[in-house]
Design a protein around this motif. Sequence first.
Motif, PDB file in Angstrom:
ATOM      1  N   ASN A 129      -0.158   4.803  -2.209  1.00  0.00           N
ATOM      2  CA  ASN A 129       1.049   4.057  -1.877  1.00  0.00           C
ATOM      3  C   ASN A 129       1.334   3.037  -2.972  1.00  0.00           C
ATOM      4  OD1 ASN A 129       2.833   2.044  -0.767  1.00  0.00           O
ATOM      5  ND2 ASN A 129       2.411   2.877   1.250  1.00  0.00           N
ATOM      6  N   THR A 131       3.202   0.492  -2.996  1.00  0.00           N
ATOM      7  CA  THR A 131       3.195  -0.871  -2.466  1.00  0.00           C
ATOM      8  C   THR A 131       1.778  -1.420  -2.440  1.00  0.00           C
ATOM      9  OG1 THR A 131       5.168  -0.472  -1.116  1.00  0.00           O
ATOM     10  CG2 THR A 131       3.742  -2.296  -0.456  1.00  0.00           C
ATOM     11  N   ASN A 132       0.817  -0.608  -1.997  1.00  0.00           N
ATOM     12  CA  ASN A 132      -0.571  -1.052  -1.976  1.00  0.00           C
ATOM     13  C   ASN A 132      -1.112  -1.271  -3.386  1.00  0.00           C
ATOM     14  OD1 ASN A 132      -0.933  -1.160   0.807  1.00  0.00           O
ATOM     15  ND2 ASN A 132      -1.469   0.996   0.957  1.00  0.00           N
ATOM     16  N   CYS A 154      -4.205   8.226  -7.940  1.00  0.00           N
ATOM     17  CA  CYS A 154      -3.581   6.968  -7.512  1.00  0.00           C
ATOM     18  C   CYS A 154      -2.111   6.937  -7.912  1.00  0.00           C
ATOM     19  CB  CYS A 154      -4.289   5.771  -8.152  1.00  0.00           C
ATOM     20  SG  CYS A 154      -5.853   5.327  -7.403  1.00  0.00           S
ATOM     21  N   SER A 155      -1.334   6.180  -7.166  1.00  0.00           N
ATOM     22  CA  SER A 155       0.059   5.956  -7.538  1.00  0.00           C
ATOM     23  C   SER A 155       0.119   5.207  -8.867  1.00  0.00           C
ATOM     24  CB  SER A 155       0.769   5.145  -6.454  1.00  0.00           C
ATOM     25  OG  SER A 155       2.127   4.934  -6.792  1.00  0.00           O
ATOM     26  N   ARG A 161       8.452   0.244  -7.678  1.00  0.00           N
ATOM     27  CA  ARG A 161       8.038  -0.506  -6.489  1.00  0.00           C
ATOM     28  C   ARG A 161       6.683  -1.181  -6.702  1.00  0.00           C
ATOM     29  NH1 ARG A 161       9.648  -1.502  -1.606  1.00  0.00           N
ATOM     30  NH2 ARG A 161       8.196  -1.849   0.098  1.00  0.00           N
ATOM     31  N   THR A 256      -8.800   5.297  -0.504  1.00  0.00           N
ATOM     32  CA  THR A 256      -7.451   5.666  -0.136  1.00  0.00           C
ATOM     33  C   THR A 256      -7.086   5.177   1.263  1.00  0.00           C
ATOM     34  OG1 THR A 256      -5.918   7.536   0.038  1.00  0.00           O
ATOM     35  CG2 THR A 256      -8.149   7.893   0.846  1.00  0.00           C
ATOM     36  N   GLU A 257      -5.778   5.063   1.489  1.00  0.00           N
ATOM     37  CA  GLU A 257      -5.288   4.643   2.791  1.00  0.00           C
ATOM     38  C   GLU A 257      -5.723   5.654   3.850  1.00  0.00           C
ATOM     39  OE1 GLU A 257      -2.310   3.488  -0.423  1.00  0.00           O
ATOM     40  OE2 GLU A 257      -3.452   5.284   0.113  1.00  0.00           O
ATOM     41  N   ASN A 285      -5.967  -3.014   6.108  1.00  0.00           N
ATOM     42  CA  ASN A 285      -5.239  -2.275   5.086  1.00  0.00           C
ATOM     43  C   ASN A 285      -5.915  -2.492   3.740  1.00  0.00           C
ATOM     44  OD1 ASN A 285      -3.083  -3.060   2.801  1.00  0.00           O
ATOM     45  ND2 ASN A 285      -2.346  -1.258   3.891  1.00  0.00           N
TER      46      ASN A 285
END
Length: 299
Positions: A129, A131-132, A154-155, A161, A256-257, A285
Motif C-alpha cells: 500500500n 499510503t503505508n 513493495c509499493s 501518493r 506486508t499488510e 497497522n
Amino acid sequence: MKIIEVTDLNRPELAVYAELSERQLATIYEPEEGLFITESPKVIERALDGGYEPVSFLAEKGQLAEAEEILDRMEDVPIYVAPDEILTKLTGYHLTRGLWCTMRRRTLPTIEEVCQGAKRIAILEEVVNPTNVGAIFRSAAALNMDAVLLTPACSDPLYRRAIRVSMGTVFQVPWAYFPKYNVGSDNTFSDASLHDKCDSRDQNCSDRNSSVYKYNIDVLHKLGFKTCAMALTDDSVSIDDPVLNSEERLAIVLGTEGDGLHEQTIDSCDYTVKIPMSHGVDSLNVAAASAVAFWELAK
C-alpha cells in the motif's frame, strides 16, 4: 521563469500529467530511469534539495505567488499555468496547493551503499500500500532511522501518493531495493546478484523461491546487522527488552499488510519482537507499528 499559459489541453508536453499512469511514467525511458510526479511546494522543495531534476511544472495561475521561491530557482524549466478549473479538467484532480512537478528518477544506490555507516535501518517486506510506505518513511525520518530497504514487491516510494503521505521524506531518507534474485535449482545465489539493479516497478514477485526471504536476512547479517522481526510468536520478546537497544547495528523488519512477515524471514532473524497490546487488540497497522518500533529501538 519560463511560464507558458495553457490554452490547448492536447499539448503533448502535458501528457505526463493527463494521460500516463504512474507505471508508464516510471518506465517511459527504459532501460534508462523514468519519471515521477510530486506535488505541493514543500514536498517539491524537498525533492529539489535531494538532488532530483525537474522536467516541468504544472501550476494553478492564482497560486504562483505561493510557489515563487521554488520557481525562482528554475532556469529553462517550463512552468505550465492555467486556472484551477482547467487544470482539474486536464488532470482529473484538484492540484494540492496549486503545484505539481514532473521529475526524473535517479539510479538507485546499492544496499551496501545505503547501509554504509547506518546503525538503525528499516526493512519493508512486500508492503504494497503506497499510503503505508509513505507513512513508514515519514516515521523513519522523524524517529532516527538511517535508511529503508524494500523487497521488490513493495509499493514504489516514488508513487505520488507515497510521496504525498511521506511529506517528501522519501527524498531525505536513503533507500534501496533488494535485488530480484535468480535462484538456482540447488537454492544457490550468485554474489554478483547483490549488485544487480532491481526493477522497482515489477510487482509480480510473490512466486519467488521461498529461500529468498532467508537470503535477504543473510545479506543484512553479512553487513553486520542484528535483525528483529516484528511479529507475534511464542518466543517474541517485548519491544522494550534492553538487549535490543544494546545492539550496535539493528535492522527492524516489517511485513506486508494482513499476513505480516513470511515464516522464513521470522526464522532467519536474530529476534522476534512484539509490541505489548491491551483491550484484546492483537496487532497494529504496519505504519503505526513502524512508528512505535522506530521510537523504541532508535533511542
